[in-house]
Write an enzyme that holds these catalytic residues in place. Structure first.
Site, PDB file in Angstrom:
ATOM      1  N   GLY B  96      40.286  34.836  52.092  1.00 49.69           N
ATOM      2  CA  GLY B  96      38.942  35.201  52.339  1.00 49.69           C
ATOM      3  C   GLY B  96      37.953  34.120  52.118  1.00 49.69           C
ATOM      4  O   GLY B  96      38.212  33.143  51.455  1.00 49.69           O
ATOM      5  N   MET B  98      36.157  31.300  51.659  1.00 46.63           N
ATOM      6  CA  MET B  98      36.144  29.956  52.244  1.00 46.63           C
ATOM      7  C   MET B  98      37.470  29.317  51.814  1.00 46.63           C
ATOM      8  O   MET B  98      37.747  28.261  52.107  1.00 46.63           O
ATOM      9  CB  MET B  98      35.052  28.786  51.326  1.00 46.63           C
ATOM     10  CG  MET B  98      33.773  29.315  51.797  1.00 46.63           C
ATOM     11  SD  MET B  98      32.654  28.087  50.819  1.00 46.63           S
ATOM     12  CE  MET B  98      33.063  28.620  49.032  1.00 46.63           C
ATOM     13  N   GLU B 100      41.955  30.406  50.201  1.00 41.70           N
ATOM     14  CA  GLU B 100      42.879  31.538  50.022  1.00 41.70           C
ATOM     15  C   GLU B 100      42.719  31.358  48.205  1.00 41.70           C
ATOM     16  O   GLU B 100      42.259  30.451  47.480  1.00 41.70           O
ATOM     17  CB  GLU B 100      44.103  30.732  50.096  1.00 41.70           C
ATOM     18  CG  GLU B 100      44.393  30.858  51.755  1.00 41.70           C
ATOM     19  CD  GLU B 100      45.422  29.686  52.344  1.00 41.70           C
ATOM     20  OE1 GLU B 100      45.499  28.777  51.342  1.00 41.70           O
ATOM     21  OE2 GLU B 100      45.664  29.893  53.229  1.00 41.70           O
ATOM     22  N   VAL B 101      43.178  32.558  47.862  1.00 45.26           N
ATOM     23  CA  VAL B 101      43.291  32.686  46.389  1.00 45.26           C
ATOM     24  C   VAL B 101      44.624  33.046  46.003  1.00 45.26           C
ATOM     25  O   VAL B 101      45.232  33.702  46.511  1.00 45.26           O
ATOM     26  CB  VAL B 101      42.283  34.007  45.842  1.00 45.26           C
ATOM     27  CG1 VAL B 101      42.476  33.948  44.391  1.00 45.26           C
ATOM     28  CG2 VAL B 101      40.931  33.867  46.441  1.00 45.26           C
ATOM     29  N   GLU B 165      38.941  33.177  35.942  1.00 43.81           N
ATOM     30  CA  GLU B 165      39.469  34.086  35.434  1.00 43.81           C
ATOM     31  C   GLU B 165      39.997  35.162  36.227  1.00 43.81           C
ATOM     32  O   GLU B 165      39.591  35.510  37.703  1.00 43.81           O
ATOM     33  CB  GLU B 165      38.130  35.051  34.737  1.00 43.81           C
ATOM     34  CG  GLU B 165      38.517  36.066  34.082  1.00 43.81           C
ATOM     35  CD  GLU B 165      37.196  37.013  33.327  1.00 43.81           C
ATOM     36  OE1 GLU B 165      36.271  36.241  33.632  1.00 43.81           O
ATOM     37  OE2 GLU B 165      37.395  37.809  32.742  1.00 43.81           O
ATOM     38  N   VAL B 167      40.880  38.518  37.730  1.00 41.56           N
ATOM     39  CA  VAL B 167      40.441  40.165  37.093  1.00 41.56           C
ATOM     40  C   VAL B 167      41.308  40.901  37.731  1.00 41.56           C
ATOM     41  O   VAL B 167      41.613  41.032  39.153  1.00 41.56           O
ATOM     42  CB  VAL B 167      39.027  39.861  37.852  1.00 41.56           C
ATOM     43  CG1 VAL B 167      38.403  41.574  37.501  1.00 41.56           C
ATOM     44  CG2 VAL B 167      38.147  39.010  37.278  1.00 41.56           C
ATOM     45  N   ASP B 209      23.496  37.108  46.836  1.00 35.08           N
ATOM     46  CA  ASP B 209      24.322  37.769  47.720  1.00 35.08           C
ATOM     47  C   ASP B 209      25.222  38.751  46.852  1.00 35.08           C
ATOM     48  O   ASP B 209      26.376  38.842  46.984  1.00 35.08           O
ATOM     49  CB  ASP B 209      25.243  36.702  48.259  1.00 35.08           C
ATOM     50  CG  ASP B 209      26.002  37.265  49.529  1.00 35.08           C
ATOM     51  OD1 ASP B 209      25.544  38.212  49.889  1.00 35.08           O
ATOM     52  OD2 ASP B 209      27.315  36.847  49.845  1.00 35.08           O
ATOM     53  N   LYS B 211      26.583  42.356  46.567  1.00 38.43           N
ATOM     54  CA  LYS B 211      27.071  43.456  47.428  1.00 38.43           C
ATOM     55  C   LYS B 211      28.307  43.903  46.715  1.00 38.43           C
ATOM     56  O   LYS B 211      28.797  43.279  45.804  1.00 38.43           O
ATOM     57  CB  LYS B 211      27.422  42.918  48.688  1.00 38.43           C
ATOM     58  CG  LYS B 211      28.166  41.920  48.900  1.00 38.43           C
ATOM     59  CD  LYS B 211      28.265  41.163  50.093  1.00 38.43           C
ATOM     60  CE  LYS B 211      28.889  40.052  50.190  1.00 38.43           C
ATOM     61  NZ  LYS B 211      28.979  39.368  51.576  1.00 38.43           N
ATOM     62  N   PRO B 212      28.842  45.300  47.152  1.00 37.02           N
ATOM     63  CA  PRO B 212      29.815  45.835  46.623  1.00 37.02           C
ATOM     64  C   PRO B 212      31.135  44.852  46.636  1.00 37.02           C
ATOM     65  O   PRO B 212      31.949  45.026  45.923  1.00 37.02           O
ATOM     66  CB  PRO B 212      29.895  46.990  47.311  1.00 37.02           C
ATOM     67  CG  PRO B 212      28.625  47.555  47.936  1.00 37.02           C
ATOM     68  CD  PRO B 212      28.054  46.176  48.190  1.00 37.02           C
TER      69      PRO B 212
END
Lengths: 197, 873
Positions: B96, B98, B100-101, B165, B167, B209, B211-212
């Protein structure tokens, strides 16, 4: 056999439409050309949409879908004698493209014996749990063996992204039937995939 | 599941499935019993029906939409085991933004992290690279429990990455689209967001920025702000503007680009104008609105079509917040969503405080009582409770190598678990009490440090503000019957932790935990070797009984929240505590205090409550004759009930002697009250000032000094202090009322009326509330008078209604109300009744402004004389 022209000369939409028609007429080699063509096109669309997002953090995925259909599938052109058939072929193509894509990713992912962490309980970047397309594809095959039309409804609605009305038209059934099929198929697939876990 | 059904059987499954779907369990069973003979068909139907509800949202988003994010990227995920920087990739989490995580392992520190890897095609785009670096830079300077911590940023073998971190949770978007959030959780989440913003804004960083999608919520309800990606440091922060005034001067390319997300973006941001922290407050308002309404505040479609007018049109056209949402919360949402940034609350810290207050009120409602204003003047110094504990040699500084001055900050309730909030406060309290015994260590009083609860100010900043050289912070978590407490001592000069420790014990073993913690802090933390007697005091807790200890901590916690219901609950808990441990002196004093405070607040008849209070104080003094808290409580009793000024002063002095220090702010404040009541305003002012110097953060102490300044006519000084309190605690009704009175005295009626309106709004007393038409037409001196009278009338109506329902209202409250309306006859009738029950407020007859209209009346002078107050003829 398809008479190939260099892709630069033929407009993309026309080329996709032509290949789709050939595939629909039973030419499997057309599919081999279609998949990479559509995949690369989808990629460009996704990236373009991403750049449009100025903060670079969210991808407006609905915009990707809209643009993809606009550019790839000449839905209103009605080049096919049977537009319903065209929609069904588009949905099937989308399924192939996306499942292939997922499979190529999955091969790497599963290769390293990674810890299984679902998006649900970990750092989440995308909101929803993305269904495992490869497993879903397998389950859909099993469903087709039991009830072909229900698997087609899922193919149209989920992979094709078509509405109930479009699906009904393509499959020559009433919208009520589509809704009933969709309902039962989802419960059936969900059960299948939960058990597969 | 077997699917080897014949086509006929499958058809039957389908038919029965659809028929049974909308039936109840019972009806389904009846249907299948009646119509399904085939066991295989029946079990298939039953099995599918189990998935019926779960199938609702399943596959409803088209596949392409779900896959779009991963299509953006060139290659598949990095394989597990791949090393990047000091991190080892474990598994792919998602794609997502910019890149990958990944779930990765910090090899050196052996902890899991989220590793955000920048995609190659992005990395080759200088604009994206710049943003990526900006994100890391902006966020790495922020350490806050509600902001995702950035551990590191770097590049390895052509791969740019940010380690942050990990989460575990869902985005607020996912929560909203699944089950939504209940009112209390909405307030809690918004408060956490405001606290995160307060920390970021204090560091000059605006998120831009919110937002939920950018907010993570853990299973425990903890909120984490992600992606300070387009956050910008404000360049110009003028010295006097401080936290709130700096307007970002955005430069060059960024100026024309509109970053942020339509739908949550402030009108000024959408229009491409410069933005400051108030733009984030707009987004907070939009998010809070969505949590309360389950729909977006701004229509994305219409907003998107014309960014120039985004907000303005949408803001005015949005549906109202549901009526069952408390009015102050609706008002807050309205203010945050104001199209004009000027009309929003001035800073996120204020918003956080307002939200926390609302949350407290929801959790422990204090409604059902007429509100009286006298508490403002009288409460200070009256309820010493155990707050008095915890101050030593404030002004004595030791320049030794060890810690010379210390502030113990309120321990953090990591999981925001309401069930253990009392433990966080209780552990903090008990630590403050103990370290106060250490010679040559200056410890900031409880009342001061608790101003930092929920503020999100980081330890070092708090330490600087409190002027100490070390700060102690801690966390408390509870799960499966076990308590985990961590503690850290931070050197304010360097910001580095000098000592830290972790304790894990069964929850039932709290006493040992508190004991071990205290010993470790003494020996390893502040490294002191006090003589045996101090050490004994230090080691000894107020009780040896675990259950009594727990009851005590719960009782004190409720007592501090205040309000009739909480006082009564506290009284019950404390009574149980002393029943468990009849030698628990501190619990006796706290129990006495519930009687004193309820009487002073007008919840209880003095004739019944004072004897109870005194009885419990005597018990405490029998157990521990030197106990300063007991002497302080006794002083209040002499003063308010017996009108014996000398005895009161004697007890105050004994309380002060107990610690070898000049000062307990609360005691000074109590003594100031006494002097003020006796007409020695200048001496009272000197004491109040000393109290405030010692404890500059507690609003009540500052307000007391301001009240006295107002009393002696030093109006500018009074206004300055009230304004200062309000800049920190905008919801402090007493300060608003004081400011209103000051402005009136200065002849500035419009300002006075505005302050009055804010005061009633903050008090949520329903009287002439913020929306009242009264305020629309009130102008000048007569307008102010009219508003005051309207508020008094309403107060009296509420009191009478409460009396009619069989409740207790202090006759002195009624007397004061009629006095303010200059209704002498009624006022004196009720004053007589107040004498009959010896109302505590009688000591203020000479100085209470409520009586000003009747000053010339002989009956008033006679009453003052009867109390023993000096009367000038």
């Amino acid at each position: 056999m398809i008479n190939q022209r260099p892709s630069g000369e033929e407009p993309r939409t026309e080329r996709v439409t032509r290949l789709l028609a050939a595939w629909g007429a039973g030419d499997e080699s057309a599919l081999a050309q279609l998949v990479p063509l559509v995949q690369s096109e989808l990629r460009q669309i996704a990236r373009r949409q991403m750049r449009r997002e100025r903060n670079g953090h969210t991808l407006q995925t609905t915009a990707v879908v809209n643009e993809a259909y606009l550019r790839l599938f000449d839905v209103t052109g009605m080049r096919f004698r049977d537009p319903g058939h065209f929609l069904a072929m588009s949905a099937r193509l989308m399924r192939r493209v996306l499942v292939d894509h997922a499979r190529s990713r999955g091969a790497v992912k599963r290769g390293g014996g990674a810890v299984k962490v679902t998006l649900d309980d970990a750092f989440s970047v995308s909101d929803e749990r993305t269904p495992d397309l490869v497993a879903l594809d397998d389950a859909l095959e099993a469903l087709a063996a039991l009830d072909r039309r229900k698997s087609q409804v899922v193919e149209m609605r989920f992979f094709g992204g078509f509405s109930v009305a479009e699906t009904a038209k393509a499959l020559s059934v009433s919208p009520e039937t589509v809704m009933r099929d969709w309902r039962l198929a989802k419960a059936w697939l969900l059960r299948e995939l939960r058990h597969a876990d | 599941m077997p699917t080897d059904l014949t086509p006929g059987e499958w058809q039957e499954v389908e038919r029965l499935y659809h028929r049974a779907r909308d039936l109840t369990e019972q009806e389904r069973a009846t249907l299948l019993e009646a119509e399904c003979a085939d066991a295989g068909v029946r079990s298939e139907v039953e099995s599918l029906l189990q998935y019926d509800v779960a199938a609702d949202g399943y596959l409803e988003r088209p596949a392409l939409e779900a896959a779009a994010a991963s299509l953006v990227f060139d290659r598949g995920p990095l394989p597990a085991g791949r090393r990047i920087g000091g991190y080892e990739v474990r598994s792919f989490l998602g794609a997502g933004g910019m890149g990958e995580v990944y779930l990765a392992r910090d090899v050196r520190l052996e902890r899991d992290v989220a590793l955000k890897v920048l995609e190659r095609f992005v990395a080759s785009d200088p604009e994206y690279l710049r943003r990526f670096e900006e994100e890391a830079r902006a966020a790495s300077g922020l350490t806050h429990p509600n902001i995702v911590t950035i551990y590191g940023v770097g590049e390895d073998d052509g791969v740019a990455y940010i380690a942050m971190e990990l989460v575990r949770g869902r985005t607020l978007r996912a929560v909203l689209s699944a089950e939504g959030v209940a009112l209390e959780q909405a307030i809690d989440l918004a408060a956490q967001l405001a606290e995160a913003l307060a920390a970021a804004h204090a560091a000059g960083i605006v998120h831009r920025d919110l937002k939920p999608e950018n907010l993570m919520v853990t299973a425990g309800g903890l909120l984490k702000v992600l992606d300070f990606g387009i956050a910008k440091r404000r360049h110009t922060v003028t010295p006097d503007a401080g936290l709130t005034g700096g307007v970002e001067s955005r430069s060059d390319t960024a100026r024309s680009a509109i970053s942020g997300t339509l739908g949550y973006m402030s009108p000024e941001q959408a229009a491409g104008r410069p933005v400051d922290h108030r733009s984030d407050l707009f987004s907070l308002g939009a998010i809070l609105y969505e949590m309360l309404n389950r729909r977006q505040a701004l229509d994305q479609d219409s907003a998107g079509s014309d960014p120039q007018t985004n907000g303005r049109a949408a803001v005015t056209s949005r549906a109202p917040v549901p009526a069952d949402v408390p009015a102050p919360l609706r008002d807050l949402v309205d203010r945050c969503l104001a199209a004009d940034a000027e009309a929003r609350d001035s800073n996120s810290h204020d918003v956080a405080i307002i939200l926390r207050q609302l949350q407290e009120e929801l959790r422990y409602p204090t409604a059902g009582r007429p509100v009286t204003r006298r508490r403002a003047l009288w409460m200070v110094g009256a309820a010493t409770l155990s707050t008095a504990a915890g101050v030593a040699a404030w002004s004595r500084w030791s320049a030794g190598p060890a810690v010379a001055s210390l502030a113990v900050l309120p321990f953090t309730n990591v999981d925001r678990d309401p069930a253990i909030d009392y433990l966080c406060d209780g552990i903090t309290d008990s630590l403050i009490r103990r370290v106060a015994y250490v010679p040559d260590l200056s410890v900031r009083p409880r009342s001061t440090v608790f101003n930092f609860k929920h503020t999100g100010v980081d330890a070092r900043a708090a330490g600087r503000q409190l002027g100490v050289d070390a700060v102690m912070t801690g966390t408390v978590t509870a799960s499966a019957g076990r308590l985990v407490v961590t503690v850290e001592l931070i050197d304010v000069a360097t910001g580095e932790p000098t000592w830290s420790d972790r304790y894990e014990r069964p929850a039932s073993d709290l006493l040992t935990l508190q004991h071990d913690l205290a010993i470790a802090i003494l020996d390893e933390g502040i490294r002191r070797k006090p003589d045996a007697s101090v050490r004994r005091q230090f080691e000894r807790g107020p009780t040896e009984d675990g259950e009594a200890n727990d009851l005590f901590l719960r009782g004190v916690y409720r007592h501090r929240i205040g309000g009739e219901d909480n006082y009564l609950v506290a009284r019950g808990l404390l009574a149980q505590a002393v029943a468990k441990d009849p030698t628990f002196a501190l619990a006796f004093v706290s129990l006495a205090s519930t009687f004193t405070v309820m009487t002073i607040d007008g919840y209880e008849r003095p004739t019944t409550a004072w004897p109870e209070s005194n009885r419990n104080i005597r018990r405490a003094l029998e157990i521990d004759p030197a106990m300063p808290e007991a002497h302080a409580e006794r002083a209040s009793s002499w003063f308010f009930f017996d009108h014996d000024w000398e005895a009161a002063e004697r007890e105050w002095n004994r309380a002060l002697e107990a610690h070898a220090s000049p000062a307990l702010p609360d005691l000074l404040s109590g003594a100031a009250l006494k002097l003020w009541a006796l007409g020695r305003a200048d001496e009272a002012l000197a004491l109040a000032r000393r109290a405030r110097t010692l404890d500059p953060l507690t609003p009540a102490l500052a307000a007391q000094e301001a009240d006295l300044l107002l009393h002696v006519g030093r109006l500018d000084a009074a206004a300055r202090i009230y304004s200062d309190v309000l800049s920190r605690v905008p919801g402090n009704a007493e300060a608003w009322f004081g400011l209103a009175e000051t402005r009136r005295a200065q002849g500035d009626y419009d300002q006075a009326i505005a302050a009055l309106q804010r005061g009633h709004g903050a008090a949520s007393d329903g009287s002439a509330g913020a929306r009242s038409p009264l305020f629309q037409r009130a102008h000048g001196a007569s307008g102010y008078r009219e508003l005051e009278r309207a508020a008094v009338r309403l107060e009296l109506e509420q009191a009478e209604a409460y009396l009619a329902r069989g409740g207790y209202v202090s006759p002195l409250d009624l007397a004061r109300g009629y006095a303010r309306l200059a209704d002498a006859e009624r006022a004196f009738v009720f004053l007589d009744l107040a004498f009959e029950e010896n109302a505590p407020g009688l000591v203020f007859l000479n100085v209470d402004r409520a009586w000003d209209a009747l000053r010339g009346d002989d009956r008033l002078a006679a009453a003052a004389r009867a109390v023993g107050l000096p009367v000038h003829s």
